[in-house]
Structures are given as structure tokens and as C-alpha cells.
Design a protein around this motif. Structure first.
Motif, PDB file in Angstrom:
ATOM      1  N   ASN A  44       0.852  -1.278  -0.081  1.00 17.54           N
ATOM      2  CA  ASN A  44       0.099   0.029  -0.096  1.00 17.54           C
ATOM      3  C   ASN A  44       0.821   1.183  -0.014  1.00 17.54           C
ATOM      4  O   ASN A  44       0.611   2.095  -0.668  1.00 17.54           O
ATOM      5  CB  ASN A  44      -0.951   0.109   1.243  1.00 17.54           C
ATOM      6  N   TRP A  45       1.778   1.132   0.815  1.00 19.31           N
ATOM      7  CA  TRP A  45       2.878   2.517   1.029  1.00 19.31           C
ATOM      8  C   TRP A  45       3.424   2.513  -0.363  1.00 19.31           C
ATOM      9  O   TRP A  45       3.511   3.680  -0.926  1.00 19.31           O
ATOM     10  CB  TRP A  45       3.698   2.085   2.061  1.00 19.31           C
ATOM     11  N   LEU A  46       4.133   1.467  -1.178  1.00 17.38           N
ATOM     12  CA  LEU A  46       4.683   1.666  -2.404  1.00 17.38           C
ATOM     13  C   LEU A  46       3.812   2.133  -3.535  1.00 17.38           C
ATOM     14  O   LEU A  46       4.099   3.003  -4.418  1.00 17.38           O
ATOM     15  CB  LEU A  46       5.277   0.464  -2.778  1.00 17.38           C
ATOM     16  N   ASN A  47       2.202   1.905  -3.264  1.00 17.59           N
ATOM     17  CA  ASN A  47       1.547   2.418  -4.163  1.00 17.59           C
ATOM     18  C   ASN A  47       0.739   3.699  -3.781  1.00 17.59           C
ATOM     19  O   ASN A  47      -0.183   4.005  -4.860  1.00 17.59           O
ATOM     20  CB  ASN A  47       0.233   1.225  -4.526  1.00 17.59           C
ATOM     21  N   GLY A  48       1.069   4.281  -2.806  1.00 17.56           N
ATOM     22  CA  GLY A  48       0.554   5.454  -2.373  1.00 17.56           C
ATOM     23  C   GLY A  48      -1.077   5.467  -2.132  1.00 17.56           C
ATOM     24  O   GLY A  48      -1.985   6.048  -2.512  1.00 17.56           O
ATOM     25  N   GLY A  49      -1.426   4.228  -1.506  1.00 13.99           N
ATOM     26  CA  GLY A  49      -2.629   4.131  -1.024  1.00 13.99           C
ATOM     27  C   GLY A  49      -3.205   2.516  -1.019  1.00 13.99           C
ATOM     28  O   GLY A  49      -3.318   1.989  -0.019  1.00 13.99           O
ATOM     29  N   GLY A  50      -3.309   2.006  -2.357  1.00 11.71           N
ATOM     30  CA  GLY A  50      -3.568   0.678  -2.331  1.00 11.71           C
ATOM     31  C   GLY A  50      -4.832   0.301  -1.553  1.00 11.71           C
ATOM     32  O   GLY A  50      -6.002   1.132  -2.063  1.00 11.71           O
ATOM     33  N   THR A  51      -5.053  -0.802  -0.874  1.00 13.10           N
ATOM     34  CA  THR A  51      -6.297  -1.177  -0.365  1.00 13.10           C
ATOM     35  C   THR A  51      -6.665  -0.221   0.939  1.00 13.10           C
ATOM     36  O   THR A  51      -7.668  -0.249   1.335  1.00 13.10           O
ATOM     37  CB  THR A  51      -6.222  -2.905   0.383  1.00 13.10           C
ATOM     38  N   TRP A  52      -5.886   0.719   1.098  1.00 15.35           N
ATOM     39  CA  TRP A  52      -6.246   1.755   2.131  1.00 15.35           C
ATOM     40  C   TRP A  52      -7.317   2.578   1.601  1.00 15.35           C
ATOM     41  O   TRP A  52      -7.957   3.092   2.510  1.00 15.35           O
ATOM     42  CB  TRP A  52      -4.964   2.461   2.570  1.00 15.35           C
ATOM     43  N   GLY A  53      -7.510   2.547   0.306  1.00 16.97           N
ATOM     44  CA  GLY A  53      -8.641   3.370  -0.250  1.00 16.97           C
ATOM     45  C   GLY A  53      -9.756   2.547  -0.323  1.00 16.97           C
ATOM     46  O   GLY A  53     -10.855   3.227  -0.798  1.00 16.97           O
ATOM     47  N   MET A  54      -9.859   1.331   0.111  1.00 20.54           N
ATOM     48  CA  MET A  54     -11.086   0.515   0.068  1.00 20.54           C
ATOM     49  C   MET A  54     -12.246   1.149   1.008  1.00 20.54           C
ATOM     50  O   MET A  54     -11.675   1.695   1.915  1.00 20.54           O
ATOM     51  CB  MET A  54     -10.826  -1.095   0.326  1.00 20.54           C
ATOM     52  N   PRO A  55     -13.503   0.921   0.621  1.00 24.03           N
ATOM     53  CA  PRO A  55     -14.392   1.368   1.590  1.00 24.03           C
ATOM     54  C   PRO A  55     -14.407   1.249   3.135  1.00 24.03           C
ATOM     55  O   PRO A  55     -14.663   2.035   3.866  1.00 24.03           O
ATOM     56  CB  PRO A  55     -15.731   0.954   1.028  1.00 24.03           C
ATOM     57  N   GLY A  56     -13.872   0.109   3.543  1.00 25.54           N
ATOM     58  CA  GLY A  56     -13.911  -0.352   4.826  1.00 25.54           C
ATOM     59  C   GLY A  56     -12.840   0.192   5.598  1.00 25.54           C
ATOM     60  O   GLY A  56     -12.339  -0.229   6.753  1.00 25.54           O
ATOM     61  N   ALA A  57     -11.767   0.868   4.854  1.00 22.18           N
ATOM     62  CA  ALA A  57     -10.419   1.119   5.556  1.00 22.18           C
ATOM     63  C   ALA A  57     -10.457   2.492   6.060  1.00 22.18           C
ATOM     64  O   ALA A  57     -10.898   3.494   5.279  1.00 22.18           O
ATOM     65  CB  ALA A  57      -9.394   1.033   4.468  1.00 22.18           C
ATOM     66  N   THR A  58     -10.281   2.419   7.211  1.00 21.74           N
ATOM     67  CA  THR A  58     -10.162   4.046   7.821  1.00 21.74           C
ATOM     68  C   THR A  58      -8.946   4.082   8.943  1.00 21.74           C
ATOM     69  O   THR A  58      -8.509   3.044   9.117  1.00 21.74           O
ATOM     70  CB  THR A  58     -11.406   4.307   8.608  1.00 21.74           C
ATOM     71  N   GLU A  59      -8.501   5.014   9.563  1.00 31.57           N
ATOM     72  CA  GLU A  59      -7.505   4.922  10.242  1.00 31.57           C
ATOM     73  C   GLU A  59      -7.660   3.943  11.538  1.00 31.57           C
ATOM     74  O   GLU A  59      -6.731   3.111  11.624  1.00 31.57           O
ATOM     75  CB  GLU A  59      -7.322   6.328  11.331  1.00 31.57           C
ATOM     76  N   ALA A  60      -9.031   3.806  11.893  1.00 32.90           N
ATOM     77  CA  ALA A  60      -9.185   2.452  12.982  1.00 32.90           C
ATOM     78  C   ALA A  60      -8.962   1.219  12.418  1.00 32.90           C
ATOM     79  O   ALA A  60      -8.368   0.647  13.142  1.00 32.90           O
ATOM     80  CB  ALA A  60     -10.598   2.655  13.342  1.00 32.90           C
ATOM     81  N   THR A  61      -9.642   0.953  11.138  1.00 34.75           N
ATOM     82  CA  THR A  61      -9.484  -0.373  10.767  1.00 34.75           C
ATOM     83  C   THR A  61      -8.031  -0.691  10.306  1.00 34.75           C
ATOM     84  O   THR A  61      -7.329  -1.690  10.466  1.00 34.75           O
ATOM     85  CB  THR A  61     -10.328  -1.065   9.669  1.00 34.75           C
ATOM     86  N   VAL A  62      -7.131   0.334   9.792  1.00 37.18           N
ATOM     87  CA  VAL A  62      -5.932  -0.065   9.479  1.00 37.18           C
ATOM     88  C   VAL A  62      -4.928   0.093  10.869  1.00 37.18           C
ATOM     89  O   VAL A  62      -4.025  -0.916  10.507  1.00 37.18           O
ATOM     90  CB  VAL A  62      -5.191   1.346   8.526  1.00 37.18           C
ATOM     91  N   ARG A  63      -5.465   0.700  11.686  1.00 41.40           N
ATOM     92  CA  ARG A  63      -4.459   0.506  12.781  1.00 41.40           C
ATOM     93  C   ARG A  63      -4.652  -0.751  13.451  1.00 41.40           C
ATOM     94  O   ARG A  63      -3.689  -1.271  14.094  1.00 41.40           O
ATOM     95  CB  ARG A  63      -4.696   1.764  13.853  1.00 41.40           C
ATOM     96  N   ALA A  64      -5.858  -1.246  13.461  1.00 39.99           N
ATOM     97  CA  ALA A  64      -6.179  -2.777  13.757  1.00 39.99           C
ATOM     98  C   ALA A  64      -5.410  -3.633  13.294  1.00 39.99           C
ATOM     99  O   ALA A  64      -4.907  -4.699  13.824  1.00 39.99           O
ATOM    100  CB  ALA A  64      -7.650  -2.838  13.805  1.00 39.99           C
ATOM    101  N   ARG A  65      -5.003  -3.343  12.009  1.00 41.86           N
ATOM    102  CA  ARG A  65      -4.091  -4.484  11.210  1.00 41.86           C
ATOM    103  C   ARG A  65      -2.632  -4.185  11.710  1.00 41.86           C
ATOM    104  O   ARG A  65      -1.988  -5.200  11.985  1.00 41.86           O
ATOM    105  CB  ARG A  65      -3.810  -4.264   9.567  1.00 41.86           C
ATOM    106  N   GLU A  66      -2.310  -2.905  12.064  1.00 41.76           N
ATOM    107  CA  GLU A  66      -0.868  -2.508  12.425  1.00 41.76           C
ATOM    108  C   GLU A  66      -0.762  -3.420  13.735  1.00 41.76           C
ATOM    109  O   GLU A  66       0.359  -3.791  13.983  1.00 41.76           O
ATOM    110  CB  GLU A  66      -0.838  -1.092  12.662  1.00 41.76           C
TER     111      GLU A  66
END
Lengths: 218, 218
Positions: free
Chosen positions: A161-183
Motif C-alpha cells: 500500500n505504501w509503495l502504491n500510495g494507497g492501495g487497499t487503504w482506499g477501500m470502503p472499509g479502510a479507515t484509520e481505525a481499521t488500518v491501525r487494527a491491522r498494524e
């Protein structure tokens, strides 16, 4: 749901003379080719297409080799590689379940368990049991190797995602909260790699590649 | 020859705060994504397209896990998996060299050695050395693990050819003689798996999937 019951080996069964045990193993090795057709949500960095499960599993194996020094607990590197090599095999029959898909199926665990029974059941019984044990170990996250393998499984798509400047971080279910949960899955296996994913997410938010939690429902 | 000198990580370098050693490792992990774009001659069994190096490397890792019992000498399974996971990385810069291509480049060894220097040189020096040592070990076939890994590297495309009813056995440079020469690489790591590849080639000849040596130049 794709419910093609035919095995790849059925096209051209092994010739006469192959011992029964080895024929069963080759049946499984052939069927495993299907993992190369299971697409993940993640985009590659090197080409404009989605990653498949076999490529992803290979990338995790390489990352285990290169990043093992960051595991919080001592790990058996060879064992951790085994776990990541086999961890997605059940998706041959159960399919991929994108983490940021808002309608993730509730029955994912049952579907994957059924897929494991079917897929590993192609092997001789002793290997069916040992492969199932490896998969259960990874899924449970109960060992240092499983926790580190899971950390790689979280880190790799974040890096894509980082290398793509977004990637799946742009999916409807992705927000800071869900991304941080993956982290958090990275942190659970490696505090230092978890710190890096935190930097990636902080900067991804700053650059607008991840939606802040506050605007999640917009 | 593809001589794009840019690194994938250069698109979006790691954010400030990532320690230098880890930044170098992530640079390598990112660059490795390119292996997913290096196409081999071999067709998949599960889809109508060619296999890429990352998928192939994953398949070999799985085969090491499942078929280790057939190694002629005792092997460290974890070490053998490491070898197959990294064995094709140099092709990111050197490209794949199809075994049955009649015009195989004479300079393959030099190109791959140069690619190894360039690619592994992205890593911190200690890891550049250990990765290079793993690659040299595989290439040399000097250890039981390398011999078994090479056996998998020969067996996997033979199995894909079998499942496809020909595959690369239909390439201009493939005849009974050159196919049997590849089979020898399986025998060198596993007598019993070598016996099976011999059955596959015998039957492939009978079915007309492999040209007999006598008509090679037709």
C-alpha cells in the motif's frame, strides 16, 4: 462461491507405476497450483495488477528470512517459513477474504475449516495431520513463529500500500481505525516492526492515503 | 535486456524515523516484488498463462515440505526451503533463461553473478553476504539441501508439463535427450522422485508430448 469439485490432477493422472503414497502427494502438489489464481485485494508494487496468494506467500517467506532479527521472541526461522508457505492454502477452496471489505463473510472461519479438511485430506493421513497442525498453529497465533508469521502477513500488504500510495487503504472499509487494527498484528510479533508500520500509517494519514476515522462514514 | 536502474522503493521512500538498517532491508523487500513479474516458460496448470518466478519459488517451498522424505541424504528442511525461496531472485535483473530455448545465452552465469552483486548489495553487508552464500550454495549443488532444492526445481516444471499435456516439452529445443537431461537433476537429489520423472517422460514420449531424439532436427 466457486465450487468446482474437480482436481487438477484428474486431467492427467500420474502414470502407472507411481507408488500410492507419492501419487497422493503429487495430487496435492498439483492442486496447490490453484493458489496462483486466488487474487488478493492488494496491488503489486512492480506491476499494475493484484497480487495472488502464491506470490504473497512467497514474499512472506522471504521477509521471514530477512527480518527474523526483529522478532520479539526467539524463533525457529525454518519453522516460521513453513507456516507462511502453507498459511493461505485453504483459500484454494475458501477464497480470499479482503480485510477491508465491509461485507466480510461471517462464516469465514467455518468455510476455511471445511476447506482445510477437504484440501489436506488429499494427502496421506500422516501428512494431512501435520499440514493441518501447521495451519492451525498459524491461525491460532499461539507460538512465537506463528506470531511473527502473522506480523509478516500484516506488514507485507501495508508495504505494498505504501509503495502504491494507497492501495487497499482506499477501500470502503479502510479507515484509520481499521488500518491501525491491522498494524496491531505487526506489533504482536515485533515491537520494532510495529513502530515502522505506525510511521507508515501516520504518514499515510498525513498524505491523505488513509481516511481519518472521523470521516469514515462519509 | 531490461536495464531499468530505478528501485521500486524510490517511488515512496520510507518515512523519516525508520532506522537505516531496517530501511535497507525494506528497500530489498520492496525490490523483490519484481520477481512476481519475471515470467518463466512453464504454463500453469490452474490457468491459461505462464508461471512467474515468485509463484514457482513458492511452489518449490511447498514441495520441499511435502516431499522431503524422498531426499537421498538427510536434509535440514528449513534450510532447503530457504534455498528455494531465494534461488531465482537474481532473475529480477538477469531475467529467466528458458532451459529449452535453443539460443540460451552463453553469458547467463556472468549476468546472474552481476545481478546477484547488484541485488544483494541493497542489503546491509552482513545480510548481503549471507544471501549471496545461500544463492551460491544452491547454484553449486554442493550440499544435500541444494541438491534436493534443485531436484524440486526440475520436478515442478515437469509436473506442470505433464498436467498440461506437453507445456515446454513442445518448445523447439526440447527433445527426449534434453528432457532426460533435466530429469537427471531430479535423480541427483532423489532416486525415487527421479524414477517418477522417468515414468512421466516415458509416458510423455508414448503420448507424443515429447519429440524423440531422432526427429529433433525436423
Amino acid at each position: 462461491m466457486d465450487v468446482d469439485e474437480s482436481l487438477l490432477i484428474d486431467r492427467n493422472p500420474p502414470p502407472d507405476g507411481v507408488p500410492e503414497r507419492l501419487a497422493a502427494q503429487l495430487r496435492f502438489v498439483a492442486e496447490a497450483d490453484k493458489l496462483k489464481t486466488i487474487l488478493r485485494a492488494s496491488p503489486l508494487a512492480a506491476a499494475d495488477r493484484r497480487e495472488n496468494d502464491a506470490e504473497h506467500s512467497w514474499h512472506l517467506a522471504l521477509m521471514v528470512i530477512l527480518l527474523a532479527e526483529y522478532a520479539d521472541e526467539p524463533i525457529d526461522v525454518g519453522h516460521a517459513i513453513k507456516l507462511v508457505v502453507i498459511h493461505d492454502l485453504v483459500e484454494i477452496y475458501a477464497g480470499d477474504s479482503p480485510v477491508f471489505a465491509p461485507d466480510a463473510a461471517d462464516d469465514q472461519a467455518e468455510r476455511e475449516a471445511a476447506a482445510a479438511t477437504r484440501l489436506f485430506g488429499l494427502l496421506p493421513p500422516d501428512q494431512a495431520a501435520s499440514m493441518r497442525a501447521l495451519w492451525d498453529e498459524f491461525e491460532s497465533g499461539a507460538t512465537p513463529e506463528a506470531r511473527f508469521g502473522k506480523a509478516m502477513d500484516r506488514l507485507e500488504p501495508m508495504l505494498l500500500n505504501w509503495l502504491n500510495g494507497g492501495g487497499t487503504w482506499g477501500m470502503p472499509g479502510a479507515t484509520e481505525a481499521t488500518v491501525r487494527a491491522r498494524e496491531a498484528g505487526v506489533v504482536a510479533g515485533s515491537t520494532s516492526l510495529g513502530s515502522v508500520t505506525s510511521l507508515l500509517v501516520d504518514e499515510g494519514l498525513r498524505r491523505g492515503w488513509i481516511r481519518p476515522a472521523a470521516v469514515a462514514q462519509d
